[in-house]
Design a protein around this motif. Structure first.
Motif, short mmCIF file in Angstrom:
data_model
loop_
_atom_site.label_atom_id
_atom_site.label_comp_id
_atom_site.label_asym_id
_atom_site.label_seq_id
_atom_site.Cartn_x
_atom_site.Cartn_y
_atom_site.Cartn_z
N GLU A 150 0.62 7.66 7.17
CA GLU A 150 1.87 6.67 5.76
C GLU A 150 1.68 7.82 4.99
O GLU A 150 2.65 7.44 4.13
N LEU A 151 0.97 9.04 4.72
CA LEU A 151 1.28 10.28 4.19
C LEU A 151 3.10 10.39 4.37
O LEU A 151 3.97 10.65 3.06
N VAL A 152 3.36 10.59 5.66
CA VAL A 152 4.60 11.57 5.60
C VAL A 152 5.21 10.29 5.71
O VAL A 152 7.13 10.19 4.81
N SER A 153 5.52 8.72 5.94
CA SER A 153 6.46 8.03 5.20
C SER A 153 6.82 7.05 4.06
O SER A 153 7.60 6.79 3.81
N ALA A 154 5.74 8.31 2.81
CA ALA A 154 6.15 7.47 1.91
C ALA A 154 6.51 8.27 1.31
O ALA A 154 7.71 9.81 1.86
N GLU A 155 8.26 7.72 0.20
CA GLU A 155 9.10 8.55 -0.71
C GLU A 155 8.40 9.16 -1.06
O GLU A 155 7.89 10.26 -1.62
N GLY A 156 9.34 10.96 -0.93
CA GLY A 156 9.10 12.15 -1.61
C GLY A 156 7.94 12.82 -0.78
O GLY A 156 7.43 14.29 -1.04
N TYR A 157 7.85 12.43 0.60
CA TYR A 157 6.49 13.54 1.04
C TYR A 157 7.21 15.19 1.03
O TYR A 157 5.89 15.67 1.00
N SER A 158 8.69 15.22 1.96
CA SER A 158 8.22 16.15 1.81
C SER A 158 9.16 17.57 0.50
O SER A 158 7.97 18.48 0.36
N ASP A 159 9.82 17.19 -0.51
CA ASP A 159 9.01 17.86 -1.75
C ASP A 159 7.42 18.30 -2.16
O ASP A 159 6.99 18.47 -2.20
N TRP A 160 7.07 16.78 -2.05
CA TRP A 160 5.51 16.61 -2.10
C TRP A 160 4.36 17.79 -1.54
O TRP A 160 3.81 18.64 -1.90
N ILE A 161 4.59 17.74 -0.06
CA ILE A 161 3.88 18.89 0.72
C ILE A 161 4.64 20.23 0.23
O ILE A 161 3.74 21.15 0.46
N HIS A 162 5.61 20.33 0.42
CA HIS A 162 5.97 21.79 -0.19
C HIS A 162 5.29 21.63 -1.91
O HIS A 162 5.03 23.23 -1.52
N LEU A 163 5.23 21.50 -2.87
CA LEU A 163 4.55 21.96 -4.12
C LEU A 163 3.13 21.86 -3.65
O LEU A 163 2.10 22.98 -4.40
N ARG A 197 0.91 -1.45 -0.14
CA ARG A 197 0.16 -0.11 0.00
C ARG A 197 0.94 1.36 -0.34
O ARG A 197 0.42 2.25 -0.68
N LEU A 198 1.71 0.93 0.85
CA LEU A 198 3.06 2.54 1.08
C LEU A 198 3.39 3.06 -1.13
O LEU A 198 3.84 3.61 -1.18
N LYS A 199 4.02 1.18 -1.12
CA LYS A 199 4.32 1.51 -2.68
C LYS A 199 3.40 2.15 -3.52
O LYS A 199 4.02 3.02 -4.69
N PHE A 200 2.26 1.85 -3.47
CA PHE A 200 1.42 2.65 -4.24
C PHE A 200 0.96 3.61 -3.66
O PHE A 200 0.57 4.43 -5.50
N LEU A 201 1.01 4.07 -2.61
CA LEU A 201 0.75 5.52 -2.20
C LEU A 201 2.01 6.08 -3.05
O LEU A 201 2.09 7.65 -3.37
N SER A 202 3.47 5.85 -2.78
CA SER A 202 4.44 6.93 -3.23
C SER A 202 4.24 6.79 -4.56
O SER A 202 5.17 8.42 -4.60
N HIS A 203 3.97 5.72 -5.14
CA HIS A 203 3.85 6.27 -6.81
C HIS A 203 2.43 6.77 -7.35
O HIS A 203 3.45 8.28 -7.73
#
Length: 1050
Positions: free
Chosen positions: A329-342, A284-290
């Motif tokens: 889950e959002l915080v743990s996803a890959e690239g969250y920091s850049d994503w939340i900034h955008l 599920r985390l992999k799916f979210l990261s994608h």
């Protein structure tokens, strides 16, 4: 019938003629094709030989109607289906688009209806694959067939019961839907290089249709943007885990074609996949990261977002992240920091582009709101960066609202959000959660921007004329937004754990400034500006604030401590809840005195007063206030000019409802009489009015106002004692005026409607308030007055010629009369046997004229006007239950009308109406059973009449029993118990009728099903005896539940 050329010409006129007469003639001539199944062969002949696309369209639509509305033999449907698939294969590419769509719909409809009956109908996917194996035109037809099939099976079909539709949909979901989704994905990959082609669009539409399928049968509202969690079945797991099958939709969106929105809609549904469809949290985390990576690329490039449909769908997709996933889950996803900034940058940009963003922005704001609300559950050590961006979002929202004011004020056509108070509060639901995150800094920011506006508004109050009218309007509009925001914060405190001493101090600061604003808004220059729209919007915002402040800190609904609040409000002279309540009532009084024409402000003001008067604690407090006493004793047009405004006449009922509740708090006859003194003066004036002047506008308006006011007072009588006050005041001295108004104004619905509604309230025995002493004749006297009114109204309205607006002129008044009589008949305060015993015709005459009023309305109109239908069937239930002897004394034509209307009512979608019809039928059948079937001779005249009715019109009773069985078998109703009582009564009075109905129902099913279904009927009567006692009825109800389950089994 006609030559082929003549038929084609008729079809051309049917679809293209601008002459309505010519078009109607063509429609009536061709109607036989859609009502007679024998014409199916002619329709096929037209499809094979006609050259006109309109002839082909007529043949296709006629066959669709026949398939939908008639129960065609199975073999005939199979033959039609096979014919259609061959026809589409041979002639499909040559057909006009509208003809092709119609034929595909016909093919899919007949496939759906036969899905559970024969496996050949379930070969549709395999046959569609044959199209996909051919050239481009056939490939497109194959995709269209699959798209229409999924859409057809997903949507309820006319003529198909809801339970059968769900069984078909479930079977299709399990057997074919995932295969079709895989076909759409394969097609998307194959046509990926052919950018902008029709096949890309069709493939994407098919994928979206599959993903939008109602997997669980929840039938969510398609008009809403909210889709909920998508319950993908387990076999879909592989498609969700494959990254390429998610990426394909991002790739199609990046093509920036007309179908980009559909690609985002597909991603939205995939993002809403239920948690359990994934094998573990890692998948599920992999799916979210994608998903996060794909949306991040869109945020970085901005591709396609210049299109508003794409923008709206993308905002929904971003908002879905927090709806379907936890913050951890959002915080743990890959690239969250850049994503939340955008996302923060995108949100701020959208806020400043408020005119472009529209309502889409609230999906983004809810993302932030849900995120901060979840912080207390976050156990991750990873940075969430919300403290960095949330304050910016808050400031961006407030500044964007202020920036938008100039355009909103100059836009006289568009809707201003401040005009829809309830909708605005719903939209602001996110704001308190953002504030809660950093409430101190947020409240400081709000106070900082509010202070200069408040100061400027105060200075304007000292002017004789506004220095800058437009600037003043802008200031008031900004203040209105500020007040709504404070109200939203208080509203949220009632449902969330948003409390604590520090929060209460901040509440006090915001509330103090808003209360200060209230004082300023009603002083100086501002006290002369109640006609300005911006002032009205500000006052509506203030009323909303006062309502939530009251709910939070005063009286019955208060949920918060008020120590810190009053410590701050004491600076304004409001030391306790009584003084604060007095300030609120002062604002109510000010609005009622000052506003003469703004119905919105008046209605909201009165609603606030009613809310407070309805609570026990607040009502007690209100009653002690001098302002309330002043309002009660001075409620006249001089003090409150809005009472004379025709647009506000409806508001008077609500106002007097609130006043009445306060008057009756004291339970004092003297207080009641003094409060009724203004009404007495009006009665005296109207009673002395000559008959010739009674229809003048001034007299009518005064009488209408009186009726609306008295109805409000009647609504407030909730006990035997308070009702007694009102009844003794009215009867007998004041009833003559009401009868006089009916006699003079029966043709004036503006007069009769409020009059009849008042009487309907007067006879309603709610809370057992209409209870008189055992030696009192008041119940009988009340009914005799009601009888006079109904006879006076009915005898006049049935003789008047009809007018254009039949409902307003005639039907509405008749329906209220039915309500009055229904309430009086079932009120339990009249012994109706007294009337017959002493030869008093009050009851019989009232019923007679009511029947005449009913017969003056065609049955089609009774069923079409929902309020009329509700009143009519409620009356029939009471009439058949308690006054069946009267019913059976009526002319046979009247009885037949009643019975046919009851049969029609059984088919009504309203379970309440169908239950009322079933109860009336049960009463009639039970009477027959008790007096004829098991009765002893000699029988009463009523029994003779019911026996003669049964023998003269057996088809009506047979039709009613069949309708009852169809309701049970074909519909998934919640009132099966009520229907079952009527079914048992009818079965016991005629075994022959039951046998015939059983044969008719079996004949509509396949022969191979007859033995099983016949056994179901046999089990229905197991252990059921020739009796209608409670025990036997309960046994039949249990059998009926089992009967439905086994009969409808696959």
């Amino acid at each position: 019938m006609e030559t082929l050329a003549q038929l084609e010409a008729l079809c051309e006129r049917l679809y293209n003629s601008q002459d309505s007469v010519e078009r109607a003639h063509a429609e009536s001539t061709l109607k036989c094709f859609s009502v007679n199944a024998d014409y199916i062969s002619q329709c096929q002949y037209l499809l094979d030989n006609a050259s006109s696309p309109y002839a082909l369209m007529m043949a296709s639509s006629s066959m669709l109607t026949l398939v939908t509305e008639q129960n065609l033999p199975l073999q005939l449907r199979i033959d039609i289906r096979n014919y259609l698939i061959n026809y589409l294969a041979t002639k499909g590419p040559e057909l006009e688009t509208f003809v092709l769509v119609s034929l595909i719909q016909l093919f899919c409809r007949i496939t759906k209806f036969g899905w559970l009956e024969d496996e050949r109908f379930r070969d549709v996917v395999k046959e569609a694959m044959n199209f996909l194996a051919q050239a481009q035109y056939h490939y497109a037809i194959g995709l269209k067939i699959l798209y229409q099939l999924v859409s057809e099976i997903n949507q309820p079909s006319p003529g198909l019961p809801a339970t059968r539709h769900r069984r078909i949909a479930s079977s299709f979901r399990d057997q074919s839907l995932f295969q079709i989704y895989q076909i759409s994905l394969t097609s998307l990959f194959q046509s990926k290089a052919d950018v902008g082609s029709k096949l890309q669009e069709l493939s994407l539409s098919l994928a979206l249709c599959c993903l939008s399928f109602d997997f669980m049968g929840t039938a969510y509202d398609e008009s809403s943007d909210e889709i909920g969690t998508v319950q993908f079945p387990p076999p879909w797991k592989a498609a969700l885990e494959d990254p390429s099958k998610l990426q394909i939709f991002f790739d199609y969106y990046a093509m920036n074609q007309t179908f980009s929105k559909e690609a985002l809609e597909c991603l939205l549904r995939l993002a809403s996949a239920r948690r359990s469809v994934f094998p573990n949290d890692a998948a599920r985390l992999k799916f979210l990261s994608h998903l996060m990576q794909g949306t991040k690329e869109i945020l970085q490039t901005g591709i396609g977002l210049a299109d508003h449909d794409n923008y709206h769908a993308f905002c929904r997709l971003l908002g879905r992240f927090k709806v379907n996933y936890q913050l951890s889950e959002l915080v743990s996803a890959e690239g969250y920091s850049d994503w939340i900034h955008l996302v923060a940058e995108f949100t701020l940009k959208s806020l400043h582009s408020w005119k472009w963003a529209g309502s889409s922005i609230f999906y983004l704001l809810n993302l932030w709101s849900r995120s901060v609300s979840s912080l207390r559950y976050l156990n991750s050590d990873k940075p969430n960066r919300l403290d960095e961006y949330v304050p910016k979002v808050i400031e961006g929202f407030v500044s964007s609202r202020f920036d938008s004011l100039q355009s909103e004020l100059s836009d006289e056509i568009g809707e201003n959000p401040l005009d829809n108070v309830e909708g605005l509060q719903d939209q602001l639901e996110f704001f308190p959660h953002l504030c809660k995150f950093q409430y101190e800094s947020c409240s400081s920011y709000l106070i900082k921007i509010m202070e200069p506006m408040l100061q400027a508004y105060m200075e304007e109050a000292n002017h004789q004329i506004p220095a800058d009218s437009y600037g003043l309007s802008v200031t008031e509009t900004k203040l209105a937004w500020f007040v709504h925001i404070v109200a939203a914060i208080l509203k949220a405190k009632q449902t969330s754990n948003f409390s604590g001493e520090s929060n209460e101090i901040l509440d006090a600061e915001l509330s103090a400034r808003t209360l200060q604003l209230i004082y300023i808004s009603d002083t100086g220059l501002h006290s002369r500006r109640y006609g300005d729209v911006s002032k009205q919007r500000l006052d509506r915002a203030i009323l909303t604030f006062l309502d939530y402040l009251r709910r939070s800190y005063i009286g019955d609904q208060s949920v918060l401590s008020s120590k810190q609040l009053y410590a701050r409000l004491s600076e304004l002279g409001l030391h306790d809840h009584t003084l604060l309540l007095n300030a609120i009532v002062g604002k109510i009084a000010s609005n009622l005195k000052s506003y003469t024409k703004c119905k919105e402000v008046i209605d909201q003001t009165i609603s606030l007063l009613l809310e407070m008067a309805s609570g026990y604690v607040t009502a007690k407090l209100l009653f002690k206030l001098d302002t309330i006493k002043h309002i009660i004793s001075n409620l006249n047009r001089e003090q409150f000019p809005f009472l004379e405004n025709w647009d506000c006449f409806r508001s008077r009922t609500t106002l007097y409802y609130a006043i009445g509740m306060l008057v009756f708090m004291e339970d004092s006859p003297m207080k009641f009489k003094s409060s009724m003194e203004p009404f007495l003066q009006v009665f005296v004036r109207l009673e002395s009015t000559p008959d010739a002047l009674f229809q003048s506008d001034a007299v009518k308006y005064e009488f209408i106002g009186l009726m609306r006011d008295l109805r409000g007072m009647a609504m407030a009588t909730n006990s035997r004692r308070t009702y007694g006050f009102l009844f003794d005041w009215l009867y007998p001295a004041r009833m003559s005026l009401i009868l006089k108004a009916i006699e003079h104004c029966a043709d004036v619905p503006e007069v009769t409607t409020p009059l009849l509604k008042f009487v309907a309230e007067l006879v309603l025995n709610k809370s057992q308030r209409v209870t008189f002493d055992s030696s009192s004749p008041n119940g009988i006297l009340l009914f005799r007055e009601v009888s006079k009114l109904i006879i006076a109204y009915g005898s006049r309205i049935v003789s008047l010629p009809n007018k254009a607006d039949l409902y307003t002129f005639k039907y509405k008044g008749i329906s209220i009369c039915l309500i009055i009589l229904s309430r009086a008949l079932c009120g339990n305060y009249v012994n109706f046997g007294v009337f017959e015993l002493y030869g008093d015709r009050a009851l019989v005459d009232a019923l007679d004229i009511t029947v005449k009023m009913i017969l003056s309305i065609p049955l089609a109109d009774i069923l079409a006007f929902r309020k009329v239908a509700a009143a009519y069937f409620a009356f029939l239930e009471i009439l058949f239950n308690g006054h069946l002897s009267f019913v059976l004394s009526l002319d046979k034509t009247v009885l037949v009308f009643f019975l046919r209307s009851l049969e029609a009512g059984l088919k009504d979608l309203s379970e309440k109406i169908s239950s009322q019809c079933a109860a009336a039928i049960d009463s009639l059948a039970t009477f027959y059973f008790m007096h004829i079937t098991v009765g002893e001779s000699p029988v009463s005249p009523a029994a003779h009449n019911v026996a003669r009715l049964m023998s003269d019109y057996p088809g009506i009773f047979s039709g009613i029993l069949r309708t009852l069985f169809e309701d049970v078998i074909l519909e998934d109703r919640g009132n099966q118990w009520s229907l079952g009582r009527a079914i048992l009564s009818l079965i016991l009075i005629s075994e022959e009728m039951f046998t015939n109905i059983k044969s008719q129902i079996l004949a509509s099913y396949r022969v191979d099903q007859h033995q099983r279904l016949s056994l179901c009927f046999d089990k229905l009567m197991e252990d059921v005896t020739l009796s209608l006692d409670a025990k036997n009825r309960d046994k039949f109800s249990k059998n009926l539940t089992r009967f439905k389950s086994e009969f409808c089994a696959k």
